[in-house]
Design an enzyme around this catalytic site. Structure first.
Site, mmCIF file in Angstrom:
data_model
loop_
_atom_site.group_PDB
_atom_site.id
_atom_site.type_symbol
_atom_site.label_atom_id
_atom_site.label_comp_id
_atom_site.label_asym_id
_atom_site.label_seq_id
_atom_site.Cartn_x
_atom_site.Cartn_y
_atom_site.Cartn_z
ATOM 1 N N CYS A 87 0.900 -0.855 -0.431
ATOM 2 C CA CYS A 87 -0.505 0.155 -0.043
ATOM 3 C C CYS A 87 1.032 1.234 0.001
ATOM 4 O O CYS A 87 0.639 2.216 -0.896
ATOM 5 C CB CYS A 87 -0.950 0.318 1.384
ATOM 6 S SG CYS A 87 -2.041 1.563 1.555
ATOM 7 N N CYS A 93 -6.240 -3.679 7.581
ATOM 8 C CA CYS A 93 -7.391 -2.542 7.766
ATOM 9 C C CYS A 93 -8.365 -2.669 7.190
ATOM 10 O O CYS A 93 -9.307 -2.262 7.861
ATOM 11 C CB CYS A 93 -6.726 -1.100 6.823
ATOM 12 S SG CYS A 93 -6.490 -1.440 5.837
#
Length: 394
Positions: free
Chosen positions: A99, A205
């Site tokens: 990410c 997440c």
């Protein structure tokens, strides 16, 4: 030189204080909230909606504009799809590192520079740069080094180990010389106590509070297979998919007098070989191999000269740095640790540092089980010599 800065605002305390410090320094600060996930969990909750509300609260308090940008498609294609492929291959990936490389230090950077007209970006990572926290030492013709944070327990250079030089050159890390306690106190002192009291996000997440095995079956179908005792070759239980297990994990097979831990995955035959006891020798190693490395500043001079590089290593953020020696082989590295480590895992990133600098990283591709050859006819395994292992890899 740098006047307008875009800071990634997540709704958490770290990015909030990064923005506060930038504004105090006199920068023209633009907040950017990156929406990377939009699928609701089993309770109908999408965490990004609440995070955006918190990000807007912070920006209102600080008197800065908040831009909302949607990177859901990019995250799905360049992070999540890679994660699924890795699990299907029997590996255990690290989406946070991808990410940062593909989203925050790529699309966010390009959006900030190209569309918002900013001079630089900033994040709430606990890290430092050789150009300084606010790029006060910036030199346009000089490469930048990624340096470890002052707070060694909070240092997040591990997650930045794949960041490219182009983006790092114009990135500020305002929290690099602060501790977590200092950051939270700054939040309380500046009417951001609501943000300071938020629980710190842990784990992946987009999974949130869900059980990983329940989450992953939504994307990879269950496929029943055998747990096999690696010492005896006997089936000791059943699993529902190799993708649900990682090296070193306790299997909790019912009805057995001993605890078994994942020692090896045979993807082709859908078998998970398990070892009895958490300290089984198959779970520990001081030697492994990687794919092609990514060096943040430049390839270390020792490796350029085909010498051995002595530095530090970790493959999990929470681990302490371990001493190691590295040498180059075709398409990768050989890494020899000063002491054995447990559950070195395929798909994870081997991250390297030296003298307070994060040098870069490489993906682990050959784990400790490769040190052993198994003879199923006699149900025994024997350890190979390091010469045999390295010769096979070359």
């Amino acid at each position: 030189m740098f006047k307008k800065v875009a800071v990634g605002i997540s709704g958490g305390v770290d990015s909030s204080i990064a923005a506060l410090l930038l504004k105090r320094k006199g920068f023209n600060v633009q907040g950017v909230f990156m929406q990377n996930w939009d699928i609701r969990d089993e309770k109908g909750v999408c965490s990004s909606e609440e995070d955006f509300k918190d990000a807007q609260f912070v920006c209102n308090k600080l008197g800065i504009k908040l831009n909302h940008v949607n990177f859901v498609k990019q995250y799905w294609n360049e992070v999540f799809c890679d994660l699924i492929k890795e699990y299907e291959s029997g590996n255990t990936p690290n989406p946070d590192i991808l990410c940062n490389r593909n989203i925050k230090f790529n699309y966010f950077y390009k959006y900030a520079i190209g569309e918002l007209g900013c001079d630089a970006i900033a994040t709430g990572h606990y890290a430092n740069s050789s150009f300084g926290r606010f790029l006060e030492k910036y030199e346009s013709n000089k490469a930048v080094k990624l340096l470890l944070a002052k707070d060694s327990k909070k240092d997040q250079t591990f997650f930045l180990c794949q960041v490219r030089q182009e983006m790092l050159r114009k990135t500020m890390f305002p929290l690099g010389n602060l501790t977590k306690l200092e950051v939270k106190q700054l939040a309380v002192d500046n009417d951001l106590e609501r943000i300071a009291s938020k629980p710190e996000s842990m784990g992946i997440c987009f999974i949130g509070s869900r059980n990983f095995q329940d989450f992953i079956k939504e994307y990879i179908p269950d496929k029943s297979g055998d747990f096999v005792d690696i010492n005896t070759g006997k089936v000791v239980g059943k699993h529902e998919g190799i993708h649900k297990w990682t090296l070193g994990q306790r299997t909790r097979i019912s009805g057995l007098p001993v605890a078994y831990f994942v020692g090896r995955k045979d993807v082709e035959n859908n078998i998970i070989y398990v070892a009895s006891g958490t300290d089984h020798s198959l779970l520990h190693s001081d030697l492994f191999f990687t794919g092609e490395p990514h060096w943040i500043h430049s390839e270390p001079s020792e490796l350029q000269c085909n010498y051995i590089l002595e530095c530090n290593f970790k493959f999990q953020h929470t681990e302490n740095w371990k001493r190691c020696q590295i040498c180059k082989i075709e398409n990768g590295l050989v890494v020899k640790l000063d002491e054995e480590m447990r559950a070195l895992t395929n798909g994870q990133y081997a991250v390297f540092s030296k003298n307070g600098e994060c040098l870069g990283s490489a993906k682990i591709k050959t784990t400790p089980i490769s040190r052993f050859s198994y003879d199923y006819d006699v149900n025994k395994y024997k350890e190979k010599s390091e010469t045999e292992i390295i010769t096979e890899q070359i």
